[in-house]
Every structure is written in C-alpha cells, then in structure tokens.
Design an enzyme around this catalytic site. Sequence first.
Site, short mmCIF file in Angstrom:
data_model
loop_
_atom_site.label_atom_id
_atom_site.label_comp_id
_atom_site.label_asym_id
_atom_site.label_seq_id
_atom_site.Cartn_x
_atom_site.Cartn_y
_atom_site.Cartn_z
N GLY A 22 0.80 -1.41 0.12
CA GLY A 22 -0.02 0.05 0.04
C GLY A 22 0.98 1.51 0.01
N ASN A 24 1.60 3.04 -2.61
CA ASN A 24 0.74 4.08 -3.46
C ASN A 24 -0.54 4.48 -2.58
OD1 ASN A 24 1.90 4.31 -6.41
ND2 ASN A 24 2.23 2.05 -5.88
N MET A 109 -3.83 -6.80 -7.56
CA MET A 109 -3.45 -7.71 -8.28
C MET A 109 -4.66 -8.85 -8.80
SD MET A 109 -0.67 -6.73 -8.72
CE MET A 109 0.24 -7.98 -9.56
N HIS A 110 -5.68 -8.29 -9.03
CA HIS A 110 -6.71 -9.33 -9.67
C HIS A 110 -7.26 -8.75 -10.85
CE1 HIS A 110 -10.51 -11.83 -9.34
NE2 HIS A 110 -11.11 -10.55 -9.77
N ASN A 155 -5.68 2.73 -13.07
CA ASN A 155 -4.70 1.52 -12.33
C ASN A 155 -3.32 1.86 -12.53
OD1 ASN A 155 -3.77 -1.29 -11.67
ND2 ASN A 155 -3.13 -1.27 -13.81
N HIS A 157 0.49 0.90 -13.21
CA HIS A 157 1.12 -0.20 -13.73
C HIS A 157 2.74 0.04 -13.82
CE1 HIS A 157 1.94 -4.17 -15.98
NE2 HIS A 157 2.40 -3.63 -16.88
N ASP A 197 -4.20 -3.79 -18.80
CA ASP A 197 -3.03 -2.85 -18.99
C ASP A 197 -2.91 -2.28 -20.61
OD1 ASP A 197 -0.90 -4.88 -17.24
OD2 ASP A 197 -2.29 -3.45 -16.67
N GLU A 227 6.09 6.21 -8.93
CA GLU A 227 4.55 5.87 -8.83
C GLU A 227 3.98 6.88 -7.83
OE1 GLU A 227 4.71 0.97 -9.52
OE2 GLU A 227 4.95 1.85 -7.61
N1 LIG Z 1 -9.78 -5.90 -16.75
C1 LIG Z 1 -8.53 -5.37 -16.11
N2 LIG Z 1 -8.21 -5.73 -14.56
C2 LIG Z 1 -7.37 -5.18 -14.02
C3 LIG Z 1 -6.25 -4.48 -15.02
C4 LIG Z 1 -6.58 -4.12 -16.10
O1 LIG Z 1 -5.76 -3.45 -16.98
N3 LIG Z 1 -7.78 -4.68 -16.53
N4 LIG Z 1 -5.16 -3.97 -14.24
C5 LIG Z 1 -4.75 -4.84 -13.25
C6 LIG Z 1 -3.28 -4.59 -12.57
N5 LIG Z 1 -2.72 -5.35 -13.15
C7 LIG Z 1 -1.68 -4.77 -13.99
O2 LIG Z 1 -1.41 -3.51 -13.67
C8 LIG Z 1 -2.34 -6.72 -12.88
C9 LIG Z 1 -2.73 -7.48 -11.80
C10 LIG Z 1 -2.88 -8.96 -11.75
C11 LIG Z 1 -2.68 -9.69 -12.89
C12 LIG Z 1 -2.76 -11.09 -12.72
O3 LIG Z 1 -2.39 -11.84 -13.60
N6 LIG Z 1 -3.44 -11.44 -11.86
C13 LIG Z 1 -4.03 -12.80 -11.58
C14 LIG Z 1 -3.72 -13.18 -10.16
C15 LIG Z 1 -2.40 -12.98 -9.93
C16 LIG Z 1 -2.25 -13.11 -8.29
O4 LIG Z 1 -3.08 -13.32 -7.56
O5 LIG Z 1 -1.15 -12.54 -7.84
C17 LIG Z 1 -5.68 -12.94 -11.74
O6 LIG Z 1 -6.12 -11.91 -11.51
O7 LIG Z 1 -5.79 -14.26 -11.85
C18 LIG Z 1 -2.37 -9.03 -14.08
C19 LIG Z 1 -2.02 -7.68 -14.10
C20 LIG Z 1 -5.76 -4.83 -12.18
N7 LIG Z 1 -6.73 -5.57 -12.76
N1 GAR Z 2 0.25 -4.93 -12.41
C1 GAR Z 2 -0.17 -4.49 -11.45
C2 GAR Z 2 1.28 -4.01 -10.52
O1 GAR Z 2 2.18 -4.84 -10.74
N2 GAR Z 2 1.07 -3.10 -9.63
C3 GAR Z 2 2.37 -2.76 -8.85
O2 GAR Z 2 2.32 -3.22 -7.60
C4 GAR Z 2 3.02 -2.47 -6.72
C5 GAR Z 2 2.11 -2.05 -5.53
O3 GAR Z 2 2.92 -1.51 -4.35
P1 GAR Z 2 1.95 -0.95 -3.44
O4 GAR Z 2 1.15 -2.02 -2.72
O5 GAR Z 2 3.31 -0.50 -2.35
O6 GAR Z 2 1.46 0.29 -3.60
C6 GAR Z 2 3.30 -1.17 -7.42
O7 GAR Z 2 4.66 -1.23 -7.94
C7 GAR Z 2 2.54 -1.35 -8.59
O8 GAR Z 2 2.93 -0.53 -9.98
#
Ligand SMILES: Nc1nc2c(c(=O)[nH]1)N[C@@H](CN(C=O)c1ccc(C(=O)N[C@@H](CCC(=O)O)C(=O)O)cc1)CN2
Ligand code: GAR
Length: 248
Positions: A22, A24, A109-110, A155, A157, A197, A227
């Site tokens: 957290g 960010n 991360m979902h 989001n 990234h 993304d 970030e």
């Molecule tokens: N529909 C969308 N959902 C999300 C986006 C997006 O652009 N479109 N951005 C993400 C954040 N993110 C990249 O920035 C990202 C987060 C998680 C995953 C991923 O593969 N997640 C897996 C589980 C992984 C885990 O639990 O560690 C999943 O969801 O099954 C890819 C990209 C937020 N959502």
């Molecule tokens: N694809 C999404 C992703 O990778 N997001 C990344 O997770 C970290 C969260 O940090 P935080 O919990 O300290 O804010 C950040 O580096 C953010 O860019």
Amino acid sequence: MVTKIATDTPPSRIAVLISGSGTNLQALINACNTPRLPHAQIVLVLSNRKAAYGLTRAATANPPIPTAYLGLPPFLRDNPGATRADYDLAVAREVLKVRPDVLVLAGWMHIVSEGFLEVMQGGRALSPLLSPENKGEDAGEQGEPRVTREIPVINIHPALPGQFDGANAMERGFEAFQRGEVDRLGVMVHRVIAEVDRGAPIIMREVEVHKGEDLKNDYEPRMHRTEWDIIVEATKLVLDEVRPISNR
Ligand SMILES: Nc1nc2c(c(=O)[nH]1)N[C@@H](CN(C=O)c1ccc(C(=O)N[C@@H](CCC(=O)O)C(=O)O)cc1)CN2
Ligand SMILES: NCC(=O)N[C@@H]1O[C@H](COP(=O)([O-])[O-])[C@@H](O)[C@H]1O
C-alpha cells in the site's frame, strides 16, 4: 495559484483497491487535502488479501479510512456455485456502497471482469447477490440501481504502454533491460478496460535504469518514488474531469 473550493461542497470521494503493502495508497493518503489533491477524501480501501499492509495504513490514517477485505478463494468457498464473475460483482457492490467519484487500483493484483467494468460505467445494474434466477443476468428493476454517473477506474502499472502487460512487470522489464532487449523503462497510470494494461494511459513516465545495477536496491526504489508522484497526479486529473474545480 491557490484553488478556492467552497467549503460547503462535499469532498471528492476516492475508493482504492489494493492487494499488498500500500505505498501507493499511502501517497494518496498523504496528498489528500493538500494542493496536490485538494478537497478529496478516501472513503474506502478494499483488499483481496487479508494480510495486505495497506489495510493497516488505512485503519491508522488520521482520520481512519473504512476498510474491507474480500478474497476470491473464501468468497467461492462461502458461496457454493458462485463464479469469479460473481466475486467481481460482490467487489463492485462494496465499491458502489461508498459512491466514489473515482476508483483507483493501487497494486490490486486481480484482473476484473467485463461485468465489473460495466457496473462502474453504469451500463449494468447489480443483481441481488447470486440470486439463482438472476445469476449473471442484468437484474435491472429487481436489483440495485445502475450508477447514474460513470465511475472512472484507473490503475497504476510499473511499465510503459504495451511493454510488459500483466503481473511482475517491474521485474520482467528490469531483466529485459539488463539483457539489452529494451532501452527504456517506466510506469503509467491508465484507464482500466477488460484487456489487461491496454486502457488509455493518463500519465506515463520514464524511470531511470542502468546496466548492472541492482533491482531491489537501485531500480525498485526509483520506480516507487515515480509511482507515488503519478498516482496522485493522475487521480487529481480524473477528479478534475469528473468534478471540475468550478463545480466543487
Ligand atoms: N480488466 C482489467 N483488470 C485489471 C487491470 C486491467 O488493466 N484490466 N489491471 C490490473 C493490474 N495489473 C497490472 O497492472 C495486473 C494485476 C494482476 C494480474 C494477474 O495476472 N492476476 C492474476 C492473479 C495474480 C495473483 O493473484 O497474484 C489473476 O487475476 O488471476 C495482471 C495484471 C488490475 N486488474
Ligand atoms: N500489475 C499491477 C502491478 O504490478 N502493480 C504494482 O504493484 C505495486 C504495489 O505496490 P504498493 O502496494 O506498495 O502500492 C506497485 O509497484 C504497482 O505498480
């Protein structure tokens, strides 16, 4: 230039989804009600991971920020027959309860479903949770009302547009640079669409990187500092679109 905002207007409402530390989120907390993010309030922090330290940051903020935990595995366990899409609608329901002006994914991360985004856009009503006859269907009159104004979803990234979509982008980018496969790296805040993304960038910024340096001690701290700047700037930009200063 000092932005004079009528004190009788309610502050802009920010909801934040997290999964981890957290930092960010902390940047947003620290910026609220400063010239960087004037007349704004974080009204919800929701995590899909119980141990996310970001929940502690929210609970110990001054004033404390309401928090919620909603994990996919326990949701599926507690709702036999439920799907991931149902889980996303349950998350959407928690978000709509706080009527945010913007929804910020800060280390969430979902991957959210099309249905989730439709609810945020007002293109779909939430059906009574898991009502058999309405499962997945648009309940309209029986369900909760559609949002009347789209809730922008953004989001952060840790990669530049089209470079390293998906999870672990910071690490993958760094390794590709060290292998000489790319010559620049960066970070972006983008609008969220179904395709991961690939939503339109709002702010993107290059992050300095050097051959042979260390990921954890050199590059990652630089990435996080960048970030923390752009997540606040992008949130303000979107709030200014949704609620122009003149209307606040
Ligand atoms: N529909 C969308 N959902 C999300 C986006 C997006 O652009 N479109 N951005 C993400 C954040 N993110 C990249 O920035 C990202 C987060 C998680 C995953 C991923 O593969 N997640 C897996 C589980 C992984 C885990 O639990 O560690 C999943 O969801 O099954 C890819 C990209 C937020 N959502
Ligand atoms: N694809 C999404 C992703 O990778 N997001 C990344 O997770 C970290 C969260 O940090 P935080 O919990 O300290 O804010 C950040 O580096 C953010 O860019």
